[in-house]
Design a protein around this motif. Structure first.
Motif, PDB file in Angstrom:
ATOM      1  N   GLN A 148      -9.692   4.901   4.017  1.00 38.00           N
ATOM      2  CA  GLN A 148     -10.834   5.192   3.136  1.00 38.00           C
ATOM      3  C   GLN A 148     -12.089   5.457   3.954  1.00 38.00           C
ATOM      4  O   GLN A 148     -12.847   6.392   3.673  1.00 38.00           O
ATOM      5  CB  GLN A 148     -11.111   4.018   2.193  1.00 38.00           C
ATOM      6  CG  GLN A 148     -10.028   3.755   1.166  1.00 38.00           C
ATOM      7  CD  GLN A 148      -9.990   4.799   0.049  1.00 38.00           C
ATOM      8  OE1 GLN A 148     -10.668   5.823   0.096  1.00 38.00           O
ATOM      9  NE2 GLN A 148      -9.185   4.527  -0.951  1.00 38.00           N
ATOM     10  N   ASP A 159      -5.149   0.776   4.395  1.00 38.58           N
ATOM     11  CA  ASP A 159      -5.752   1.353   3.196  1.00 38.58           C
ATOM     12  C   ASP A 159      -7.258   1.510   3.375  1.00 38.58           C
ATOM     13  O   ASP A 159      -7.832   2.552   3.057  1.00 38.58           O
ATOM     14  CB  ASP A 159      -5.521   0.443   1.977  1.00 38.58           C
ATOM     15  CG  ASP A 159      -4.368   0.948   1.136  1.00 38.58           C
ATOM     16  OD1 ASP A 159      -3.722   0.140   0.464  1.00 38.58           O
ATOM     17  OD2 ASP A 159      -4.119   2.163   1.170  1.00 38.58           O
ATOM     18  N   ASN A 160      -7.881   0.445   3.879  1.00 37.89           N
ATOM     19  CA  ASN A 160      -9.325   0.466   4.062  1.00 37.89           C
ATOM     20  C   ASN A 160      -9.743   1.364   5.207  1.00 37.89           C
ATOM     21  O   ASN A 160     -10.746   2.080   5.121  1.00 37.89           O
ATOM     22  CB  ASN A 160      -9.861  -0.957   4.311  1.00 37.89           C
ATOM     23  CG  ASN A 160      -9.648  -1.845   3.097  1.00 37.89           C
ATOM     24  OD1 ASN A 160      -9.306  -1.359   2.022  1.00 37.89           O
ATOM     25  ND2 ASN A 160      -9.854  -3.145   3.264  1.00 37.89           N
ATOM     26  N   ARG A 206      -6.511  11.169   3.716  1.00 40.02           N
ATOM     27  CA  ARG A 206      -6.241   9.753   3.500  1.00 40.02           C
ATOM     28  C   ARG A 206      -4.750   9.460   3.724  1.00 40.02           C
ATOM     29  O   ARG A 206      -4.382   8.507   4.403  1.00 40.02           O
ATOM     30  CB  ARG A 206      -6.657   9.363   2.076  1.00 40.02           C
ATOM     31  CG  ARG A 206      -6.603   7.876   1.796  1.00 40.02           C
ATOM     32  CD  ARG A 206      -6.897   7.578   0.333  1.00 40.02           C
ATOM     33  NE  ARG A 206      -5.777   7.921  -0.534  1.00 40.02           N
ATOM     34  CZ  ARG A 206      -4.726   7.136  -0.738  1.00 40.02           C
ATOM     35  NH1 ARG A 206      -4.655   5.963  -0.146  1.00 40.02           N
ATOM     36  NH2 ARG A 206      -3.753   7.514  -1.539  1.00 40.02           N
ATOM     37  N   LEU A 246      -2.795   7.231   6.665  1.00 41.00           N
ATOM     38  CA  LEU A 246      -1.934   6.109   6.268  1.00 41.00           C
ATOM     39  C   LEU A 246      -0.589   6.137   6.963  1.00 41.00           C
ATOM     40  O   LEU A 246       0.041   5.101   7.165  1.00 41.00           O
ATOM     41  CB  LEU A 246      -1.698   6.140   4.751  1.00 41.00           C
ATOM     42  CG  LEU A 246      -2.701   5.385   3.885  1.00 41.00           C
ATOM     43  CD1 LEU A 246      -2.318   5.495   2.427  1.00 41.00           C
ATOM     44  CD2 LEU A 246      -2.776   3.918   4.299  1.00 41.00           C
TER      45      LEU A 246
END
Lengths: 288, 346
Positions: free
Chosen positions: B50, B46-47, B10, B14
């Motif tokens: 994820q 961020d999404n 993750r 980012l």
């Protein structure tokens, strides 16, 4: 002259932004508490107008204005005035401390040149130093301008004055380990900008200055020029670059450091009066 | 999937600029094209990250695959790290055939025999560059994936580029593993550091244009010269001097683009010399200085000093030797004896 080191400890090791201030009209030392209240109300109003943009929480600013009796040069000087802005702590308990967010102080150290020639209703404190967010500086400055009909201007420091400072401070005797005497130059107008940092061992810089300075306690422009020429010549011998043609933007010694944008950091209380005297002089020449 | 691996993936995603995420995931090749199609790259990072983690979960990613993604990121954004250059030495001059499998086996073997908890990942690139990523642990702790060391080794050369993790104590072990794996017997750090990995390669592989000793009898027209003066009566304004400077610059720096370095540092321990008439310092000890030059593109800015009138031409060899001596850290001492004006740098 005997400045209590405890009281002035807050001045040291902070980067202060410099301004020159014209004399304050009808400033009364007895009314410092009133001024604090008025300034506080002014700041609250500015925030409500939305002029000061602070991200996040609703801030409650507490203002303190005090007199620093010992911070002056001669008896003719006005004592320094300190303004402090703190964030009122959120917790209601009495033990929680307010957080200091901004400090600014007005001072005059041997500022006779100015105070001698000024009518009675005026208070001369030509040097203003700030530490903290620009938005607060601007609010405090606006209030003083409005209230005392004075004028603030950023105090830039010319390469000439920076070279005075580095020569003077390089010659200072200090106990204990001293940091290097550093000169930072900038060469902006090239295809790619170039910065040059020239740092000299403090003992060697002092040794050089000691042979240049002819009369102890007195410094002449001639001596400063010789000192700088020596440094430039040593540099040229190695790199074939004319450092004198570059722009001196910052000087740094164990006593203090100064940047051409008008930012100083004072590191030793022993030399505080000397540094302030020099800065007061610069402020006065900007005003006149 | 281990949640530390999930978190690591993750965070790695980012770091990537939003427009580059898809390409980088494709280069990674761990997620299928079909899976990549399901990702919405227009939402906030961020999404996106994820969603990527979820897909990795489906494919049961482990730390080995996550480490490869990290290498890919650092290969593209190598300029974010500071690289040092090391040179290895062979005892003989046997030209051995380089076997990548053998190299990897020996490298891993040497590291693992000293340190149980270590993550080692390799990736090869077309230009014979082998990228190695090492995450370091201790006998009691799992490897710290967030502070790895990166090594770039060009197998046909004795040069290794290392971006060390903050954990400097592992450096000797890393160096040992390199010489064991590559069949060299010694390794030393060169005084050459930069963020630009490619420029470091240009310098040690001598890929930049160097000074060719071509003699051009005609004065140079156009090119780097200043625009003509507005006043047509001024014709010869320092023209011969400008041309002399230009010619000397070309001789020393070459005509092509310079390797990109950001700084050069000189520790001077030479004597202070002055005109005796000035009556200043005449010590028998060195005048100790530390000089640092910094620029977004140091060599180009040094090259422009003489034309700008800021320096004499030719520029000092202390500066012009940077590319061909392959160093940007120097210690300069006075050369004793015959030539008091010249300098020696160890």
């Amino acid at each position: 002259e005997n400045v209590d080191p405890q009281k002035t400890a807050f001045l040291l090791r902070k980067a202060w932004t410099l301004y020159s201030v014209t004399p304050l009209y009808r400033f009364h030392r007895a009314r410092l508490r009133d001024y604090a209240r008025l300034l506080s109300a002014f700041i609250a109003a500015e925030k409500q107008k939305g002029l000061a943009v602070e991200v996040g929480v609703e801030l409650d600013i507490k203002v303190a204005v005090s007199s620093l009796a010992d911070l002056r040069g001669s008896e003719q000087d006005q004592a320094a005035v300190l303004v402090q802005l703190s964030l009122r702590s959120q917790a209601s308990s009495r033990n929680s401390e307010d957080k200091l967010v901004w400090s600014g102080w007005f001072c005059s150290v041997y500022g006779d040149d100015l105070s001698e020639n000024v009518p009675e209703d005026f208070t001369c404190l030509p040097l203003f130093l700030t530490h903290g967010a620009e938005s607060y500086t601007s609010m405090v400055g606006s209030w003083f301008q409005k209230t005392f009909d004075c004028c603030f201007r950023r105090l830039a420091i010319s390469p000439l004055n920076l070279s005075w400072m580095v020569a003077m401070w390089a010659g200072c005797q200090l106990d204990g380990a001293a940091s290097a005497v550093e000169l930072v130059f900038s060469v902006p107008r090239l295809s790619q900008p170039l910065d040059i940092s020239y740092a000299i061992h403090p003992e060697d810089a002092k040794a050089l200055w000691d042979t240049v300075q002819k009369t102890p306690g007195e410094i002449t422009q001639e001596e400063v020029n010789v000192f700088m020429d020596c440094l430039y010549a040593h540099f040229h011998r190695h790199f074939k670059i004319h450092l004198s043609a570059a722009k001196l933007v910052k000087v740094s010694t164990a006593v203090a450091s100064a940047h051409c944008d008008g930012i100083v950091k004072i590191l030793h209380s022993q030399y505080l009066p000397g540094v302030l005297m020099l800065l007061t002089e610069l402020a006065i020449s900007q005003i006149q | 999937m281990d949640e530390t691996v999930a978190e690591y993936i993750r965070r790695t995603v980012l770091k990537i600029p939003r427009d580059e995420i898809k390409t980088m995931l494709q280069k990674w090749g761990f997620l299928s094209e079909a899976q990549l199609q399901t990702l919405n790259f227009r939402q906030i990072k961020d999404n996106i990250s994820q969603e990527v983690v979820q897909l990795c979960e489906e494919n049961s990613a482990d730390i080995k695959q996550a480490a490869v993604l990290d290498i890919i990121y650092n290969h593209i954004y190598h300029n974010k790290r500071m690289w040092s250059v090391y040179q290895m030495k062979k005892s003989g001059e046997e030209l051995e055939y380089f076997d990548i499998t053998d190299f990897k086996k020996k490298f891993k073997g040497r590291l693992r025999s000293a340190l149980k908890n270590v993550t080692i990942t390799f990736k090869e690139y077309e230009d014979n560059a082998i990228w190695i990523r090492v995450a370091w642990g201790t006998p009691y702790k799992k490897p710290n994936q967030y502070k790895p060391s990166y090594v770039v080794y060009h197998s046909q050369t004795p040069y290794v580029f290392i971006s060390s993790s903050v954990l400097k104590s592992n450096l000797p072990l890393l160096c040992q593993a390199l010489i064991v794996a590559s069949n060299y017997h010694d390794i030393r750090e060169m005084e050459l550091r930069s963020h630009s990995l490619n420029s470091l390669k240009d310098i040690v592989f001598k890929r930049y244009s160097q000074n060719f000793q071509t003699y051009s009898p005609k004065p140079l027209q156009g090119g780097n010269s200043e625009p003509e003066s507005a006043d047509i009566r001024i014709v010869q304004e320092n023209r011969s001097e400008k041309e002399r400077i230009h010619r000397l610059n070309e001789e020393v720096f070459g005509g092509g683009p310079q390797p990109k370095l950001e700084f050069a540092q000189y520790k001077l321990e030479t004597m202070f010399k002055s005109d005796p008439k000035m009556g200043v310092l005449d010590k028998k000890e060195p005048f100790r200085c530390l000089v640092k030059f910094s620029s977004p593109h140091l060599l180009e800015s040094l090259k422009s000093l003489a034309p700008a009138g800021m320096a004499d031409a030719p520029l000092s060899p202390l500066l012009t030797c940077i590319p061909h001596k392959a160093r940007n850290y120097f210690k300069i001492r006075e050369k004793k004896g015959l030539f008091p004006e010249s300098f020696v740098s160890p």
